[in-house]
Write a protein that holds these residues in place. Structure first.
Motif, PDB file in Angstrom:
ATOM      1  N   GLY A  80       0.817  -1.210   0.000  1.00 36.69           N
ATOM      2  CA  GLY A  80       0.000   0.000   0.000  1.00 36.69           C
ATOM      3  C   GLY A  80       0.849   1.257   0.000  1.00 36.69           C
ATOM      4  N   GLU A  81       1.918   1.268   0.818  1.00 35.72           N
ATOM      5  CA  GLU A  81       2.817   2.424   0.837  1.00 35.72           C
ATOM      6  C   GLU A  81       3.489   2.628  -0.515  1.00 35.72           C
ATOM      7  OE1 GLU A  81       5.463   3.306   4.154  1.00 35.72           O
ATOM      8  OE2 GLU A  81       4.667   1.510   5.150  1.00 35.72           O
ATOM      9  N   ALA A  82       3.960   1.523  -1.099  1.00 34.61           N
ATOM     10  CA  ALA A  82       4.670   1.615  -2.373  1.00 34.61           C
ATOM     11  C   ALA A  82       3.751   2.131  -3.479  1.00 34.61           C
ATOM     12  CB  ALA A  82       5.246   0.251  -2.742  1.00 34.61           C
ATOM     13  N   LEU A  83       2.520   1.627  -3.528  1.00 34.62           N
ATOM     14  CA  LEU A  83       1.589   2.069  -4.566  1.00 34.62           C
ATOM     15  C   LEU A  83       1.213   3.530  -4.381  1.00 34.62           C
ATOM     16  CD1 LEU A  83      -0.760  -1.050  -4.840  1.00 34.62           C
ATOM     17  CD2 LEU A  83       1.022  -0.321  -6.449  1.00 34.62           C
ATOM     18  N   ALA A  84       1.029   3.950  -3.136  1.00 32.58           N
ATOM     19  CA  ALA A  84       0.711   5.358  -2.878  1.00 32.58           C
ATOM     20  C   ALA A  84       1.860   6.267  -3.314  1.00 32.58           C
ATOM     21  CB  ALA A  84       0.406   5.556  -1.394  1.00 32.58           C
ATOM     22  N   ALA A  85       3.104   5.811  -3.074  1.00 28.67           N
ATOM     23  CA  ALA A  85       4.262   6.604  -3.458  1.00 28.67           C
ATOM     24  C   ALA A  85       4.396   6.686  -4.976  1.00 28.67           C
ATOM     25  CB  ALA A  85       5.530   6.002  -2.852  1.00 28.67           C
ATOM     26  N   LEU A  86       4.066   5.619  -5.676  1.00 25.77           N
ATOM     27  CA  LEU A  86       4.103   5.662  -7.140  1.00 25.77           C
ATOM     28  C   LEU A  86       3.046   6.617  -7.682  1.00 25.77           C
ATOM     29  CD1 LEU A  86       4.678   1.923  -8.125  1.00 25.77           C
ATOM     30  CD2 LEU A  86       6.252   3.836  -8.447  1.00 25.77           C
ATOM     31  N   ALA A  87       1.882   6.624  -7.037  1.00 30.54           N
ATOM     32  CA  ALA A  87       0.814   7.526  -7.481  1.00 30.54           C
ATOM     33  C   ALA A  87       1.164   8.990  -7.234  1.00 30.54           C
ATOM     34  CB  ALA A  87      -0.486   7.180  -6.764  1.00 30.54           C
ATOM     35  N   ALA A  88       2.101   9.240  -6.308  1.00 29.79           N
ATOM     36  CA  ALA A  88       2.451  10.615  -5.938  1.00 29.79           C
ATOM     37  C   ALA A  88       3.686  11.126  -6.660  1.00 29.79           C
ATOM     38  CB  ALA A  88       2.668  10.694  -4.423  1.00 29.79           C
ATOM     39  N   GLN A  89       4.179  10.435  -7.667  1.00 34.19           N
ATOM     40  CA  GLN A  89       5.373  10.886  -8.387  1.00 34.19           C
ATOM     41  C   GLN A  89       5.119  12.228  -9.081  1.00 34.19           C
ATOM     42  OE1 GLN A  89       8.624   9.128  -8.569  1.00 34.19           O
ATOM     43  NE2 GLN A  89       7.485   8.481  -6.744  1.00 34.19           N
ATOM     44  N   THR A  90       6.091  13.126  -8.987  1.00 36.34           N
ATOM     45  CA  THR A  90       5.939  14.424  -9.643  1.00 36.34           C
ATOM     46  C   THR A  90       5.928  14.279 -11.161  1.00 36.34           C
ATOM     47  OG1 THR A  90       8.334  14.768  -9.561  1.00 36.34           O
ATOM     48  CG2 THR A  90       7.018  15.653  -7.732  1.00 36.34           C
ATOM     49  N   ARG A  91       6.624  13.286 -11.674  1.00 34.47           N
ATOM     50  CA  ARG A  91       6.530  12.939 -13.079  1.00 34.47           C
ATOM     51  C   ARG A  91       5.717  11.653 -13.109  1.00 34.47           C
ATOM     52  NH1 ARG A  91       6.321   9.392 -17.388  1.00 34.47           N
ATOM     53  NH2 ARG A  91       7.572  10.103 -19.175  1.00 34.47           N
ATOM     54  N   PRO A  92       4.448  11.701 -13.515  1.00 34.58           N
ATOM     55  CA  PRO A  92       3.586  10.525 -13.391  1.00 34.58           C
ATOM     56  C   PRO A  92       4.126   9.301 -14.128  1.00 34.58           C
ATOM     57  CG  PRO A  92       2.294  12.479 -13.887  1.00 34.58           C
ATOM     58  CD  PRO A  92       3.728  12.874 -14.049  1.00 34.58           C
ATOM     59  N   VAL A  93       3.896   8.145 -13.532  1.00 35.60           N
ATOM     60  CA  VAL A  93       4.243   6.883 -14.165  1.00 35.60           C
ATOM     61  C   VAL A  93       3.307   6.668 -15.353  1.00 35.60           C
ATOM     62  CG1 VAL A  93       4.291   4.381 -13.809  1.00 35.60           C
ATOM     63  CG2 VAL A  93       5.060   5.919 -11.987  1.00 35.60           C
ATOM     64  N   ASP A  94       3.861   6.257 -16.500  1.00 36.99           N
ATOM     65  CA  ASP A  94       3.031   6.057 -17.692  1.00 36.99           C
ATOM     66  C   ASP A  94       2.114   4.845 -17.539  1.00 36.99           C
ATOM     67  OD1 ASP A  94       4.109   8.222 -19.127  1.00 36.99           O
ATOM     68  OD2 ASP A  94       5.855   7.034 -19.660  1.00 36.99           O
ATOM     69  N   ARG A  95       2.695   3.734 -17.086  1.00 36.04           N
ATOM     70  CA  ARG A  95       1.908   2.518 -16.872  1.00 36.04           C
ATOM     71  C   ARG A  95       2.458   1.796 -15.652  1.00 36.04           C
ATOM     72  NH1 ARG A  95       2.006  -1.707 -20.704  1.00 36.04           N
ATOM     73  NH2 ARG A  95       4.102  -1.068 -21.324  1.00 36.04           N
ATOM     74  N   LEU A  96       1.616   1.028 -15.005  1.00 41.38           N
ATOM     75  CA  LEU A  96       2.024   0.286 -13.817  1.00 41.38           C
ATOM     76  C   LEU A  96       1.588  -1.170 -13.955  1.00 41.38           C
ATOM     77  CD1 LEU A  96       3.052  -0.039 -10.900  1.00 41.38           C
ATOM     78  CD2 LEU A  96       0.814   0.771 -10.111  1.00 41.38           C
ATOM     79  N   ILE A  97       2.539  -2.081 -13.747  1.00 45.24           N
ATOM     80  CA  ILE A  97       2.242  -3.511 -13.733  1.00 45.24           C
ATOM     81  C   ILE A  97       2.637  -4.057 -12.369  1.00 45.24           C
ATOM     82  CG2 ILE A  97       2.779  -5.769 -14.742  1.00 45.24           C
ATOM     83  CD1 ILE A  97       3.510  -4.291 -17.342  1.00 45.24           C
ATOM     84  N   VAL A  98       1.700  -4.646 -11.668  1.00 41.38           N
ATOM     85  CA  VAL A  98       1.971  -5.321 -10.399  1.00 41.38           C
ATOM     86  C   VAL A  98       1.870  -6.818 -10.638  1.00 41.38           C
ATOM     87  CG1 VAL A  98       1.239  -5.682  -8.020  1.00 41.38           C
ATOM     88  CG2 VAL A  98       1.103  -3.384  -9.034  1.00 41.38           C
ATOM     89  N   VAL A  99       2.949  -7.539 -10.314  1.00 42.60           N
ATOM     90  CA  VAL A  99       2.956  -8.996 -10.423  1.00 42.60           C
ATOM     91  C   VAL A  99       2.841  -9.566  -9.022  1.00 42.60           C
ATOM     92  CG1 VAL A  99       4.232 -11.027 -11.197  1.00 42.60           C
ATOM     93  CG2 VAL A  99       4.398  -8.886 -12.481  1.00 42.60           C
ATOM     94  N   ASP A 100       1.718 -10.212  -8.731  1.00 46.40           N
ATOM     95  CA  ASP A 100       1.547 -10.833  -7.416  1.00 46.40           C
ATOM     96  C   ASP A 100       1.976 -12.295  -7.500  1.00 46.40           C
ATOM     97  OD1 ASP A 100       0.357 -10.704  -4.577  1.00 46.40           O
ATOM     98  OD2 ASP A 100      -0.532 -12.510  -5.462  1.00 46.40           O
ATOM     99  N   ASN A 101       2.922 -12.659  -6.639  1.00 45.10           N
ATOM    100  CA  ASN A 101       3.527 -13.990  -6.650  1.00 45.10           C
ATOM    101  C   ASN A 101       2.737 -14.975  -5.786  1.00 45.10           C
ATOM    102  OD1 ASN A 101       5.706 -15.067  -8.099  1.00 45.10           O
ATOM    103  ND2 ASN A 101       7.160 -13.668  -7.145  1.00 45.10           N
ATOM    104  N   ALA A 102       1.426 -15.097  -6.063  1.00 45.91           N
ATOM    105  CA  ALA A 102       0.563 -16.028  -5.322  1.00 45.91           C
ATOM    106  C   ALA A 102       0.581 -15.729  -3.826  1.00 45.91           C
ATOM    107  CB  ALA A 102       0.960 -17.479  -5.598  1.00 45.91           C
TER     108      ALA A 102
END
Length: 319
Positions: free
Chosen positions: A11-33
């Motif tokens: 949750g912290e990591a995703l919130a920090a990515l959403a708050a980037q001053t230069r927005p991330v173009d695309r986000l892929i999260v791989v959940d390892n089961a």
């Protein structure tokens, strides 16, 4: 981003990515089961990203190496992708982490050929001090022109980097293949980044800062427990099969690894366990070799577009 059983940190990591001053173009999260609801949690959080985000839910834990192989494959499947930013779910990027890296690349382009293959962030612990697990060393044998060009953009020339906030050039990945999934844990990032950087340039960029929220501020050789098996086996795989290192580099890393293993054994509270890991890792590192990614990831629920890239790049000159 590769996630496994760390829902709160995710949750912290995703919130920090959403708050980037230069927005991330695309986000892929791989959940390892994951077994702690991380996938469901990520799915909820990614809804705010709309079509810019994607969740890949694997049906088995493929380790960090497998997760990154799948995620990078999915990223480079899009021909528009230029850079792939990779990290674990316990990595919390500062608001300028992406902007700082891209700014360094822009300055670097102005000083000569655009031959960057890898960039790495400055990784700190929760106290703001450099994290010893992820602090890169200057490239051995770098020429004066290389060092001065890197320094001119506020960076340092490197030979490898950890996957705790690494930027990988997609064109180089398409040429040389993916991380080796069979490593499962440890040394997959060392082998992969060194492979991409052989004959290319890499920068450590202090202006891109992330926090690696490990339990303690220490290096990976501080009593690693049963994971020491992967350190030994995978290092032997690197030395025996990888094309990442030149012969003289391999000799230097072999000597450094031997010293590190001895230091790890001396500092361990359970030397019997580490001796067993050393014995098994040495045996498997000498008797086996990494399997093709498509074989390792078969049946793990890899989506078709990523699996197609995995299969195509299995023939790349990785090992």
């Amino acid at each position: 981003m590769v996630a496994y059983n760390r829902r709160a940190l995710l949750g912290e990591a995703l919130a920090a990515l959403a708050a980037q001053t230069r927005p991330v173009d695309r986000l892929i999260v791989v959940d390892n089961a994951s077994e702690d609801g991380s996938a469901e949690f990520a799915e909820e959080r990614l809804a705010d990203w709309g079509e810019r985000a994607r969740l890949i839910r694997l049906s088995e834990n493929t380790g960090g190496a497998g997760g990154f192989a799948v995620g990078v494959a999915a990223a480079v499947a899009d021909p528009r992708t230029d850079w792939v930013w990779v990290m674990d779910d316990d990595t919390v990027p500062g608001p300028e982490a992406l902007a700082g890296a891209l700014a360094a690349h822009a300055r670097y382009r102005e000083t000569g050929p655009d031959n960057l293959a890898v960039m790495g962030s400055r990784v700190v612990w929760t106290d703001g001090e450099d994290h010893p697990m992820n602090t890169p060393k200057a490239k051995i044998g770098a020429g004066r022109a290389e060092r001065e060009r890197a320094a001119a953009v506020g960076a340092m020339e490197i030979r490898s980097i950890s996957f705790v906030s690494a930027f990988l050039r997609a064109a180089r990945v398409r040429e040389l293949g993916l991380p080796i999934a069979d490593y499962f844990l440890w040394n997959d990032d060392f082998e992969f980044s060194a492979r991409l950087l052989r004959g290319a340039r890499g920068l450590y960029v202090p202006g891109s800062v992330v926090t690696h929220k490990t339990r303690i501020r220490g290096s990976s050789d501080q009593d690693p427990g049963p994971r020491f098996y992967y350190e030994v086996r995978n290092k032997l795989w690197v030395f025996r099969f990888s094309r990442a290192l030149r012969w003289w580099e391999s000799l230097l890393y072999q000597a450094a690894s031997a010293r590190r293993w001895a230091r790890t054994m001396r500092a361990s509270a359970d030397r019997a366990q580490l001796r067993d890991c050393l014995r098994r890792g040495w045996r498997d590192g000498l008797r086996t070799r990494p399997r093709a990614n498509a074989r390792v990831l078969a049946g793990a629920g890899v989506p078709a577009d990523a699996l197609d890239v995995v299969e195509r790049l299995d023939g790349a000159p990785r090992a």
